[in-house]
Write a protein that holds these residues in place. Structure first.
Motif, PDB file in Angstrom:
ATOM      1  N   LEU A  45       0.830  -1.211   0.000  1.00  0.00           N
ATOM      2  CA  LEU A  45       0.000   0.000   0.000  1.00  0.00           C
ATOM      3  C   LEU A  45       0.858   1.252   0.000  1.00  0.00           C
ATOM      4  N   LYS A  46       1.931   1.224   0.747  1.00  0.00           N
ATOM      5  CA  LYS A  46       2.836   2.371   0.762  1.00  0.00           C
ATOM      6  C   LYS A  46       3.410   2.620  -0.627  1.00  0.00           C
ATOM      7  N   ASP A  47       3.764   1.545  -1.307  1.00  0.00           N
ATOM      8  CA  ASP A  47       4.317   1.675  -2.655  1.00  0.00           C
ATOM      9  C   ASP A  47       3.304   2.256  -3.629  1.00  0.00           C
ATOM     10  N   GLN A  48       2.026   2.119  -3.307  1.00  0.00           N
ATOM     11  CA  GLN A  48       0.975   2.656  -4.181  1.00  0.00           C
ATOM     12  C   GLN A  48       0.426   3.983  -3.670  1.00  0.00           C
ATOM     13  N   GLY A  49       1.200   4.615  -2.786  1.00  0.00           N
ATOM     14  CA  GLY A  49       0.876   5.965  -2.362  1.00  0.00           C
ATOM     15  C   GLY A  49      -0.159   6.079  -1.267  1.00  0.00           C
ATOM     16  N   TYR A 419     -15.796 -15.273   2.149  1.00  0.00           N
ATOM     17  CA  TYR A 419     -15.443 -14.487   0.962  1.00  0.00           C
ATOM     18  C   TYR A 419     -16.444 -13.345   0.758  1.00  0.00           C
ATOM     19  N   GLY A 420     -17.719 -13.598   1.088  1.00  0.00           N
ATOM     20  CA  GLY A 420     -18.747 -12.598   0.864  1.00  0.00           C
ATOM     21  C   GLY A 420     -18.689 -11.424   1.822  1.00  0.00           C
ATOM     22  N   ILE A 421     -18.005 -11.584   2.940  1.00  0.00           N
ATOM     23  CA  ILE A 421     -17.979 -10.510   3.937  1.00  0.00           C
ATOM     24  C   ILE A 421     -16.823  -9.533   3.700  1.00  0.00           C
ATOM     25  N   GLN A 422     -15.991  -9.816   2.721  1.00  0.00           N
ATOM     26  CA  GLN A 422     -14.873  -8.914   2.441  1.00  0.00           C
ATOM     27  C   GLN A 422     -15.385  -7.513   2.107  1.00  0.00           C
ATOM     28  N   GLY A 423     -14.868  -6.530   2.805  1.00  0.00           N
ATOM     29  CA  GLY A 423     -15.258  -5.141   2.589  1.00  0.00           C
ATOM     30  C   GLY A 423     -16.444  -4.696   3.413  1.00  0.00           C
ATOM     31  N   TYR A 424     -17.144  -5.628   4.036  1.00  0.00           N
ATOM     32  CA  TYR A 424     -18.303  -5.292   4.861  1.00  0.00           C
ATOM     33  C   TYR A 424     -17.857  -4.466   6.065  1.00  0.00           C
ATOM     34  N   LEU A 448      -6.488  -8.876  -2.979  1.00  0.00           N
ATOM     35  CA  LEU A 448      -7.437  -8.027  -2.254  1.00  0.00           C
ATOM     36  C   LEU A 448      -7.113  -6.544  -2.367  1.00  0.00           C
ATOM     37  N   LEU A 449      -5.843  -6.218  -2.511  1.00  0.00           N
ATOM     38  CA  LEU A 449      -5.418  -4.821  -2.385  1.00  0.00           C
ATOM     39  C   LEU A 449      -6.089  -3.869  -3.370  1.00  0.00           C
ATOM     40  N   PRO A 450      -6.288  -4.211  -4.647  1.00  0.00           N
ATOM     41  CA  PRO A 450      -6.987  -3.258  -5.520  1.00  0.00           C
ATOM     42  C   PRO A 450      -8.374  -2.900  -5.031  1.00  0.00           C
ATOM     43  N   LYS A 451      -9.085  -3.857  -4.455  1.00  0.00           N
ATOM     44  CA  LYS A 451     -10.424  -3.571  -3.917  1.00  0.00           C
ATOM     45  C   LYS A 451     -10.341  -2.657  -2.694  1.00  0.00           C
ATOM     46  N   SER A 456     -10.949   2.803  -0.389  1.00  0.00           N
ATOM     47  CA  SER A 456     -10.382   3.929   0.351  1.00  0.00           C
ATOM     48  C   SER A 456     -10.482   5.230  -0.408  1.00  0.00           C
ATOM     49  N   GLU A 457     -10.757   5.163  -1.709  1.00  0.00           N
ATOM     50  CA  GLU A 457     -10.834   6.380  -2.525  1.00  0.00           C
ATOM     51  C   GLU A 457     -12.265   6.835  -2.762  1.00  0.00           C
TER      52      GLU A 457
END
Length: 458
Positions: A45-49, A419-424, A448-451, A456-457
């Motif tokens: 995540l740090k590498d992606q700003g 799997y379905g609770i990711q991001g909840y 997972l990181l792109p999601k 976060s944006e």
């Protein structure tokens, strides 16, 4: 924000954040757990700003990586993780943190003595069969549990058989029964579901163990990877720290708020998203204020009691490793709880040991039980010194290691729900619930990181 957070902190804390900057940490992503997945997520995540903060309850990063440095020679002794799978993911992360890779090999055992650690009796004529084609053939029937646990619906009933019953049903040979000799598995192997045997001893693990497709730090110091990560992340890592309460919004704009107890006092974390990289069991998650959906799901996972350590002055001849095998159980499966084995290291007279149980144990309990085993072995192994007092110099709890669910919960879709609770509630889960090897964990986390970034944006 509720007054529950950090007790003395109320809404005004955000208005006065500037004046209280030492107490408030505002980040894009908060990460609970600084093991393999938490550290990988933070660096990526740090590498992606993205700005991050890790909350880690121990005094070091690395999780299941455990390295002791012999005080006399400085020699690193790895008593947890032993090798990394040699793939692009591993080599890229090594390069990112300036680690020179070398050939990964499991420690060279000296001549093993197979002994029943309950009574000290040797298991005569015993040898460990090699895992072979019959096991591999069965494993390849279930590709969806090799890099996670993405089960079809309905779940094949064969996967929900105990491993003992699976072996019987398919009339598997000694080449599959060899799975009973694996040391790095928590719990009773005879009762473990076939699903978890295949998931744990997957193609990656086989290629590491049987085909030598493994790398390691060239200098032998596995802790170096995480020291380098800590040096780079600096104050974005809160060591010896624990989350004591938390709030998570239902919308991305509502984010996450955590109260954290640190050696410097309580701190407030305000983040857009949360990565939970510690084992997702209720004992770890309760502080986050779970709702019914979350508690119903995570209450299904438990177990994985595993401990490791380093001991000197064993009083045993140093030309052997010592492996626990029971006299009177099928396939000589060792009984629990107990020490799995004592393995020699490159420092003469210094051994590492692994210990597994069916319930949680304290360091004192593990070391006391291990000492009792060593005193028993001193009385039964020729050439031992019965007056030697073992010296325990390092310890690490890996509990819970690879928590599991029961057959009924799996039939009912517990992994589909995971799997379905990711991001909840702005929360994402990664770690050893789905796989155990670090490179596979890094791979799952990278997916997972792109999601997480996208959320976060918002």
């Amino acid at each position: 924000m509720s007054p529950m957070l950090c007790s003395s902190f109320v809404f005004a804390i955000l208005a006065f954040a500037r004046s209280l900057s030492a107490e408030v940490i505002t980040r894009d992503v908060a990460i609970i757990g600084g093991g393999a997945t938490g550290t990988y997520a933070a660096i990526s995540l740090k590498d992606q700003g993205k700005s991050i903060v890790i909350v880690e309850r121990k005094g070091v990063l690395g999780g299941h990586t455990a390295t002791y440095h012999d005080p006399a020679t400085g020699t690193p002794i790895n008593y947890g993780l032993q090798v990394y799978y040699d793939d692009d993911q591993s080599r890229a992360f090594f390069a990112r943190l300036n680690i020179t890779p070398g050939q990964g090999t499991f420690p060279n055992n000296k001549t093993p003595l197979y002994i029943d650690f309950n009574d000290g009796a040797p298991i005569l004529g015993y040898s460990v069969p090699t895992i072979g084609d019959d096991y591999i053939r069965e494993l390849h029937k279930y590709p969806y549990i090799e890099n996670g646990i993405e089960l079809p619906d309905p779940v094949p009933e064969d996967l929900l058989l105990s491993w003992e019953k699976y072996l019987e049903k398919f009339n598997l040979s000694d080449e599959a029964i060899a799975t009973y000799s694996r040391p790095a598995v928590a719990g009773d192997l005879t009762k473990m579901l076939a699903l978890y045997v295949f998931n744990n001893l997957n193609t990656v693990q086989l290629e590491e163990e049987l085909n030598g497709k493994a790398i390691a730090n060239a200098n032998g110091d596995f802790a170096e990877l995480y020291r380098n990560a800590l040096k780079e992340l600096g104050s974005d890592v809160l060591l010896n720290s624990t989350v004591v309460s938390g709030e998570r919004g239902s919308k991305p704009s509502e984010g996450v708020k955590l109260c954290v107890k640190t050696p410097e006092g309580e701190k407030q974390i305000v983040a857009k998203q949360l990565i939970f990289a510690a084992p997702p069991v209720l004992d770890n998650l309760d502080v986050l204020g779970l709702d019914k959906r979350e508690s119903d799901l995570f209450s299904k996972f438990s177990g994985g009691f595993y401990y490791t350590g380093v001991v000197t002055n064993l009083g045993l001849p140093t030309d052997h490793s010592y492996v626990n095998r029971a006299q009177h159980t099928p396939w000589h499966v060792a009984t629990l709880p107990g020490t799995v084995m004592f393995n020699p290291t490159s420092v003469e007279g210094t051994y590492y040991y692994w210990y597994t149980s069916l319930e949680g144990m304290s360091q004192q309990q593990v070391e006391s039980s291990t000492r009792d085993t060593l005193k028993l072995l001193q009385r039964s192994v020729n050439g031992s010194n019965i007056n030697a007092e073992p010296n325990f110099v390092a310890y690490n709890s890996h509990t819970p290691l690879h928590p599991t669910a029961d057959a009924d919960s799996i039939r009912a879709g517990v992994y589909r729900d995971y799997y379905g609770i990711q991001g909840y509630r702005n929360t994402w889960y990664t770690g050893s619930l789905l796989v155990t090897g670090s490179p596979q964990l890094w791979n799952i986390t990278s997916q997972l990181l792109p999601k997480i970034i996208a959320a976060s944006e918002q």
